[in-house]
Design a protein around this motif. Sequence first.
Motif, PDB file in Angstrom:
ATOM      1  N   ALA A  21     -27.077 -14.419   4.851  1.00 59.97           N
ATOM      2  CA  ALA A  21     -26.773 -13.354   5.688  1.00 59.97           C
ATOM      3  C   ALA A  21     -25.801 -12.659   5.166  1.00 59.97           C
ATOM      4  N   GLU A  22     -24.640 -13.139   4.388  1.00 59.45           N
ATOM      5  CA  GLU A  22     -23.784 -12.304   3.829  1.00 59.45           C
ATOM      6  C   GLU A  22     -24.226 -11.487   2.573  1.00 59.45           C
ATOM      7  N   ARG A  23     -25.155 -12.009   1.799  1.00 55.47           N
ATOM      8  CA  ARG A  23     -25.912 -11.542   0.777  1.00 55.47           C
ATOM      9  C   ARG A  23     -26.586 -10.390   1.111  1.00 55.47           C
ATOM     10  N   VAL A  24     -27.774 -10.599   2.223  1.00 51.99           N
ATOM     11  CA  VAL A  24     -28.499  -9.420   2.658  1.00 51.99           C
ATOM     12  C   VAL A  24     -27.692  -8.283   3.295  1.00 51.99           C
ATOM     13  N   SER A  25     -26.402  -8.653   4.128  1.00 53.05           N
ATOM     14  CA  SER A  25     -25.767  -7.683   4.476  1.00 53.05           C
ATOM     15  C   SER A  25     -24.890  -6.708   3.597  1.00 53.05           C
ATOM     16  N   SER A  26     -24.520  -7.346   2.508  1.00 61.08           N
ATOM     17  CA  SER A  26     -23.744  -6.640   1.179  1.00 61.08           C
ATOM     18  C   SER A  26     -24.976  -5.960   0.552  1.00 61.08           C
ATOM     19  N   GLU A  27     -26.024  -6.346   0.326  1.00 63.15           N
ATOM     20  CA  GLU A  27     -27.068  -5.430  -0.057  1.00 63.15           C
ATOM     21  C   GLU A  27     -27.451  -4.219   0.719  1.00 63.15           C
ATOM     22  N   VAL A  28     -27.531  -4.392   2.160  1.00 63.08           N
ATOM     23  CA  VAL A  28     -27.809  -3.278   3.082  1.00 63.08           C
ATOM     24  C   VAL A  28     -26.836  -2.257   2.882  1.00 63.08           C
ATOM     25  N   MET A  29     -25.665  -2.871   2.949  1.00 64.07           N
ATOM     26  CA  MET A  29     -24.363  -1.931   2.988  1.00 64.07           C
ATOM     27  C   MET A  29     -24.219  -0.954   1.563  1.00 64.07           C
ATOM     28  N   GLU A  30     -24.548  -1.646   0.408  1.00 64.66           N
ATOM     29  CA  GLU A  30     -24.817  -0.763  -0.866  1.00 64.66           C
ATOM     30  C   GLU A  30     -25.574   0.249  -0.796  1.00 64.66           C
ATOM     31  N   VAL A  31     -26.734  -0.049  -0.249  1.00 65.09           N
ATOM     32  CA  VAL A  31     -28.057   1.113   0.159  1.00 65.09           C
ATOM     33  C   VAL A  31     -27.530   2.001   1.105  1.00 65.09           C
ATOM     34  N   THR A  32     -26.805   1.652   1.936  1.00 66.35           N
ATOM     35  CA  THR A  32     -26.332   2.664   2.878  1.00 66.35           C
ATOM     36  C   THR A  32     -25.257   3.409   2.311  1.00 66.35           C
ATOM     37  N   GLU A  33     -24.222   3.062   1.403  1.00 64.24           N
ATOM     38  CA  GLU A  33     -23.188   3.800   1.149  1.00 64.24           C
ATOM     39  C   GLU A  33     -23.715   5.011   0.124  1.00 64.24           C
ATOM     40  N   LYS A  34     -24.905   4.578  -0.727  1.00 65.32           N
ATOM     41  CA  LYS A  34     -25.597   5.438  -1.663  1.00 65.32           C
ATOM     42  C   LYS A  34     -26.137   6.314  -0.864  1.00 65.32           C
ATOM     43  N   ARG A  35     -26.871   6.244   0.155  1.00 64.45           N
ATOM     44  CA  ARG A  35     -27.407   7.060   1.242  1.00 64.45           C
ATOM     45  C   ARG A  35     -26.425   8.104   1.980  1.00 64.45           C
ATOM     46  N   MET A  36     -25.357   7.359   2.267  1.00 69.69           N
ATOM     47  CA  MET A  36     -24.242   8.398   2.989  1.00 69.69           C
ATOM     48  C   MET A  36     -23.784   9.225   1.986  1.00 69.69           C
ATOM     49  N   ALA A  37     -23.511   8.817   0.647  1.00 72.10           N
ATOM     50  CA  ALA A  37     -22.898   9.725  -0.078  1.00 72.10           C
ATOM     51  C   ALA A  37     -23.866  10.963  -0.647  1.00 72.10           C
ATOM     52  N   ARG A  38     -25.200  10.416  -0.591  1.00 74.20           N
ATOM     53  CA  ARG A  38     -26.063  11.690  -1.090  1.00 74.20           C
ATOM     54  C   ARG A  38     -26.461  12.334   0.046  1.00 74.20           C
ATOM     55  N   ALA A  39     -26.401  12.007   1.464  1.00 74.98           N
ATOM     56  CA  ALA A  39     -27.013  12.924   2.594  1.00 74.98           C
ATOM     57  C   ALA A  39     -25.961  14.024   2.705  1.00 74.98           C
ATOM     58  N   GLY A  40     -24.535  13.991   2.317  1.00 75.34           N
ATOM     59  CA  GLY A  40     -23.956  14.902   2.978  1.00 75.34           C
ATOM     60  C   GLY A  40     -23.751  16.106   2.115  1.00 75.34           C
ATOM     61  N   ILE A  41     -24.368  15.835   0.868  1.00 70.84           N
ATOM     62  CA  ILE A  41     -24.341  16.661  -0.162  1.00 70.84           C
ATOM     63  C   ILE A  41     -25.724  17.946  -0.433  1.00 70.84           C
ATOM     64  N   PRO A  42     -25.574  18.989  -0.033  1.00 63.20           N
ATOM     65  CA  PRO A  42     -26.714  19.865   0.201  1.00 63.20           C
ATOM     66  C   PRO A  42     -27.269  20.238  -1.286  1.00 63.20           C
ATOM     67  N   GLY A  43     -28.563  20.233  -1.505  1.00 64.50           N
ATOM     68  CA  GLY A  43     -29.350  20.212  -2.677  1.00 64.50           C
ATOM     69  C   GLY A  43     -29.394  19.233  -3.679  1.00 64.50           C
ATOM     70  N   ILE A  44     -28.957  17.949  -3.162  1.00 66.93           N
ATOM     71  CA  ILE A  44     -29.499  16.582  -3.888  1.00 66.93           C
ATOM     72  C   ILE A  44     -30.560  15.946  -3.294  1.00 66.93           C
ATOM     73  N   CYS A  45     -31.164  15.423  -4.116  1.00 72.83           N
ATOM     74  CA  CYS A  45     -32.136  14.365  -3.868  1.00 72.83           C
ATOM     75  C   CYS A  45     -31.706  13.202  -3.238  1.00 72.83           C
TER      76      CYS A  45
END
Length: 185
Positions: A89-113
């Motif tokens: 569960a810890e391994r899966v949650s850390s993988e999900v958190m990495e993906v979520t952090e990347k999404r959050m970084a990309r979602a807030g910048i206009p013009g970025i894929c």
Amino acid sequence: MAYRNSELPKVGDVIAHDFAAWTITEIWPKDDKSIYRVKLALAYGMHETREGTIRLSRYQFRALEIYPVGRVPLCSCCGHPAPCRISEAERVSSEVMEVTEKRMARAGIPGICYACGEVISNRQGSITYPADEGNVQLPGYPSPRFHTRRECADARYAYAGDRAKAMPDHLAFDDIYATEERRSL
């Protein structure tokens, strides 16, 4: 955990299955040996049943993880066969958190894929989801924009699938996803 790929599992082997160690008590192959029924008895670990039978394809049967000489490695945190449910569960949650952090970084910048994080130029094909919907994967963030190129297709397809689940009354916005959706009907 050791894995014996060259040998088929046999009666008496101790295998890893469903976060527990099990002893194989019987094996029933079909005549063509395409499906195996394997009777198991709980050897070590916490499980709701003490014995059971599983059906496996030939590939699954060959890929069973077998403990060498029946020795079961135990987790240091709970004493159950490794890897335990907690560490998994810890391994899966850390993988999900990495993906979520990347999404959050990309979602807030206009013009970025949203998929690859690169700038989308005017000459590149792109899809932008309606602004009034927001982001179905990250509530509170603006609607994502994707390249239409092959490298970004998996993330775009995953977003379209999540959007279809969250808004089943909306039509598919991504033409490629709509084509795949029609094929699956």
